[in-house]
Design an enzyme around this catalytic site. Structure first.
Site, PDB file in Angstrom:
ATOM      1  N   GLY A   1       4.684   2.255  -9.014  1.00  0.00           N
ATOM      2  CA  GLY A   1       3.456   2.500  -9.774  1.00  0.00           C
ATOM      3  C   GLY A   1       3.738   3.465 -10.926  1.00  0.00           C
ATOM      4  O   GLY A   1       4.506   4.406 -10.752  1.00  0.00           O
TER       5      GLY A   1
ATOM      6  N   GLN B   1      -6.572   7.272 -12.637  1.00  0.00           N
ATOM      7  CA  GLN B   1      -5.826   8.475 -12.212  1.00  0.00           C
ATOM      8  C   GLN B   1      -4.344   8.416 -12.597  1.00  0.00           C
ATOM      9  O   GLN B   1      -3.632   9.399 -12.529  1.00  0.00           O
ATOM     10  CB  GLN B   1      -5.964   8.669 -10.699  1.00  0.00           C
ATOM     11  CG  GLN B   1      -7.373   9.072 -10.296  1.00  0.00           C
ATOM     12  CD  GLN B   1      -7.657   8.828  -8.814  1.00  0.00           C
ATOM     13  OE1 GLN B   1      -7.569   9.723  -8.011  1.00  0.00           O
ATOM     14  NE2 GLN B   1      -7.982   7.594  -8.455  1.00  0.00           N
TER      15      GLN B   1
ATOM     16  N   ASP C   1       1.192  10.742  -6.251  1.00  0.00           N
ATOM     17  CA  ASP C   1       0.823  11.107  -4.869  1.00  0.00           C
ATOM     18  C   ASP C   1       1.429  12.426  -4.399  1.00  0.00           C
ATOM     19  O   ASP C   1       0.971  12.992  -3.411  1.00  0.00           O
ATOM     20  CB  ASP C   1       1.248   9.995  -3.903  1.00  0.00           C
ATOM     21  CG  ASP C   1       0.663   8.644  -4.267  1.00  0.00           C
ATOM     22  OD1 ASP C   1      -0.377   8.617  -4.938  1.00  0.00           O
ATOM     23  OD2 ASP C   1       1.253   7.615  -3.880  1.00  0.00           O
TER      24      ASP C   1
ATOM     25  N   ASN D   1       8.786   7.179  -3.592  1.00  0.00           N
ATOM     26  CA  ASN D   1       9.439   7.021  -2.304  1.00  0.00           C
ATOM     27  C   ASN D   1      10.325   5.804  -2.094  1.00  0.00           C
ATOM     28  O   ASN D   1      11.520   5.933  -1.828  1.00  0.00           O
ATOM     29  CB  ASN D   1       8.313   6.958  -1.282  1.00  0.00           C
ATOM     30  CG  ASN D   1       8.504   8.031  -0.282  1.00  0.00           C
ATOM     31  OD1 ASN D   1       9.308   7.853   0.616  1.00  0.00           O
ATOM     32  ND2 ASN D   1       7.831   9.150  -0.486  1.00  0.00           N
ATOM     33  N   GLY D   2       9.721   4.623  -2.230  1.00  0.00           N
ATOM     34  CA  GLY D   2      10.467   3.380  -2.010  1.00  0.00           C
ATOM     35  C   GLY D   2      11.598   3.242  -3.025  1.00  0.00           C
ATOM     36  O   GLY D   2      12.724   2.845  -2.682  1.00  0.00           O
TER      37      GLY D   2
ATOM     38  N   ARG E   1     -28.577  13.587  -4.484  1.00  0.00           N
ATOM     39  CA  ARG E   1     -27.922  12.551  -3.681  1.00  0.00           C
ATOM     40  C   ARG E   1     -26.621  13.078  -3.092  1.00  0.00           C
ATOM     41  O   ARG E   1     -26.078  14.082  -3.537  1.00  0.00           O
ATOM     42  CB  ARG E   1     -27.535  11.370  -4.579  1.00  0.00           C
ATOM     43  CG  ARG E   1     -28.672  10.499  -4.988  1.00  0.00           C
ATOM     44  CD  ARG E   1     -28.172   9.530  -6.051  1.00  0.00           C
ATOM     45  NE  ARG E   1     -29.200   8.585  -6.415  1.00  0.00           N
ATOM     46  CZ  ARG E   1     -29.153   7.852  -7.516  1.00  0.00           C
ATOM     47  NH1 ARG E   1     -28.149   7.976  -8.363  1.00  0.00           N
ATOM     48  NH2 ARG E   1     -30.110   6.991  -7.784  1.00  0.00           N
TER      49      ARG E   1
ATOM     50  N   GLU F   1      -8.146   7.875  -0.365  1.00  0.00           N
ATOM     51  CA  GLU F   1      -8.193   6.420  -0.075  1.00  0.00           C
ATOM     52  C   GLU F   1      -7.612   6.105   1.306  1.00  0.00           C
ATOM     53  O   GLU F   1      -7.939   5.094   1.906  1.00  0.00           O
ATOM     54  CB  GLU F   1      -7.464   5.626  -1.161  1.00  0.00           C
ATOM     55  CG  GLU F   1      -5.981   5.951  -1.269  1.00  0.00           C
ATOM     56  CD  GLU F   1      -5.249   5.096  -2.301  1.00  0.00           C
ATOM     57  OE1 GLU F   1      -5.811   4.119  -2.801  1.00  0.00           O
ATOM     58  OE2 GLU F   1      -4.088   5.435  -2.604  1.00  0.00           O
TER      59      GLU F   1
HETATM   60  O1  F6P Z   1       1.682   5.480  -5.524  1.00  0.00           O
HETATM   61  C1  F6P Z   1       0.769   5.580  -6.556  1.00  0.00           C
HETATM   62  C2  F6P Z   1      -0.486   4.818  -6.230  1.00  0.00           C
HETATM   63  O2  F6P Z   1      -1.366   4.944  -7.325  1.00  0.00           O
HETATM   64  C3  F6P Z   1      -1.165   5.211  -4.933  1.00  0.00           C
HETATM   65  O3  F6P Z   1      -1.917   6.385  -5.035  1.00  0.00           O
HETATM   66  C4  F6P Z   1      -1.990   3.991  -4.663  1.00  0.00           C
HETATM   67  O4  F6P Z   1      -2.265   3.838  -3.298  1.00  0.00           O
HETATM   68  C5  F6P Z   1      -1.103   2.876  -5.153  1.00  0.00           C
HETATM   69  O5  F6P Z   1      -0.194   3.451  -6.088  1.00  0.00           O
HETATM   70  C6  F6P Z   1      -1.820   1.739  -5.828  1.00  0.00           C
HETATM   71  O6  F6P Z   1      -0.898   0.749  -6.093  1.00  0.00           O
HETATM   72  P1  F6P Z   1      -1.099  -0.465  -7.082  1.00  0.00           P
HETATM   73  O7  F6P Z   1      -0.937   0.052  -8.478  1.00  0.00           O
HETATM   74  O8  F6P Z   1       0.002  -1.394  -6.701  1.00  0.00           O
HETATM   75  O9  F6P Z   1      -2.464  -0.994  -6.843  1.00  0.00           O
END
Ligand code: F6P
Length: 358
Positions: free
Chosen positions: A11, A284, A137, A113-114, A172, A232
């Site tokens: 990402g 974000q 993250d 990470n990956g 709210r 999330e």
């Molecule tokens: O790892 C970054 C991130 O934005 C995470 O926070 C989120 O869960 C994920 O990538 C979303 O991935 P994608 O862009 O594949 O929808």
């Protein structure tokens, strides 16, 4: 002549370009004009498929503030690295072949990470690799901070700030769902920075009754609105207690687009309060890096160049106690950095009266 391969994987985030610029500036300072940069397109895919751009140092000028990545990115899951591609391509062999064919001295991998697991694999396969810790993250083990994180916190906080005024006008309950995958770092920081009343993290499973009690307490104090910052990956105590397979199934079959909507319905049922959900999502990861990230990326880039000069390969550049240093890629590979309920920041948040719903 130094021949450096570079790729951005997984990402995207705001400071990828800033980091590449830092690496190239560091290299050109050390090697003058004697550097060739092979920028692989769309992450490891470009390395596998021999798709690259031969770049000059000038190509990295003017990108300090530019979000995204000039090389493009893609997700190439680590667990599929040893599974042949649809057309039968042996991915690891193909990446090694490209590296050797271009006679690279080093491959620089900007990734989370990956991506760093794959970087470690390539290093174990004999390539000279340097990793740079990217992800909004902030979950990469071994570094106090990843680049992209502070910029994402900035956007999530901005979102909570905007919600604040409308929440107050309408009396709210508002839920802001924040990214972070399996960890709660962005939510924790943005929640505190945005003045959220309740923060729900994957690492601290919530009890919906406790969440509603916290809301009732605010009502009893005469507060007309409440804000929840929900990661999330937030999870209820009940779901956290399920065996992994059942938990995954339950979450996959949840009749809601995401956890925030599920929690919103439960609050409505329990307390009858009016609830709205806001999901800033991929915003974000967008826009310009904040100054903190620009500084961090530039420092990381300088360290990567220094490691290349010293031929210290197989390393991940990290931040430890505000010092930029490097650790073996193998030390970090496959480990996540979670929020601990015992972290002082969590205790400080509790001391301010923030509920974690537990
Ligand atoms: O790892 C970054 C991130 O934005 C995470 O926070 C989120 O869960 C994920 O990538 C979303 O991935 P994608 O862009 O594949 O929808």
């Amino acid at each position: 002549m130094k021949r450096i391969g570079m790729l951005t994987s997984g990402g995207d985030c705001q400071a990828l370009n800033a980091t590449m610029r830092g690496v190239v500036k560091g290299l050109t300072n050390l090697y003058k004009k004697e550097v060739e940069i092979y920028g692989f397109l769309n992450g490891y895919k470009g390395l596998m498929r021999e798709q690259y751009k031969l770049l000059k140092p000038e190509d990295f000028s003017g990108i300090l503030t530019k979000g995204g990545t000039i090389l493009g990115s893609s997700r190439q899951p680590f667990k599929l690295m040893n599974v042949p591609a649809e057309d039968g391509l042996d991915k690891v062999k193909a990446m090694k072949d490209t590296y050797k064919k271009l006679k690279l001295d080093c491959l620089v991998v900007l990734g989370g990470n990956g991506s760093q697991k794959t970087a470690n694999l390539l290093s174990e396969e004999g390539l000279n690799v340097i990793g740079l810790p990217k992800t909004i993250d902030n979950d990469l083990w071994g570094t106090d901070m990843t680049f992209g994180f502070q910029s994402a916190v900035d956007i999530a906080t901005d979102c909570i700030d905007c919600i604040h005024t409308t929440a107050a006008s309408h009396n709210r309950v508002f839920i802001v769902e924040v990214m972070g995958h399996k960890v709660g770092w962005i939510t924790l920081h943005a929640g505190i920075a945005g003045g959220a009343d309740i923060i729900l993290l994957p690492e601290i499973p919530y009890d919906i009754k406790k969440v509603c009690e916290a809301l009732d307490k605010r009502t009893a104090k005469g507060k007309g609105f409440s804000i929840l910052a929900v990661a999330e990956g937030a999870i209820s105590k009940e779901d956290a207690a399920l065996p992994k397979k059942k938990r995954k199934e339950k979450i996959a079959n949840r009749p809601y687009p995401s956890v925030a909507y599920d929690i919103a319905d439960q609050i409505r049922d329990y307390s009858g309060q009016e609830v709205r959900v806001t999901v800033p999502g991929h915003t974000q990861r967008g826009g310009s890096p904040v100054p903190y990230d620009r500084v961090l990326s530039s420092r990381f880039g300088a360290m990567a160049a220094e490691l290349i000069k010293k031929e210290q390969y197989g390393k991940l550049v990290v931040l430890k106690n505000n010092e930029v240093t490097a650790i073996p890629l193998s030390e970090s590979a496959g480990k996540l950095k979670y929020v601990s309920p015992e972290d002082s920041i969590v205790k400080d948040a509790r001391a301010l009266g923030i509920s974690f719903g537990d």
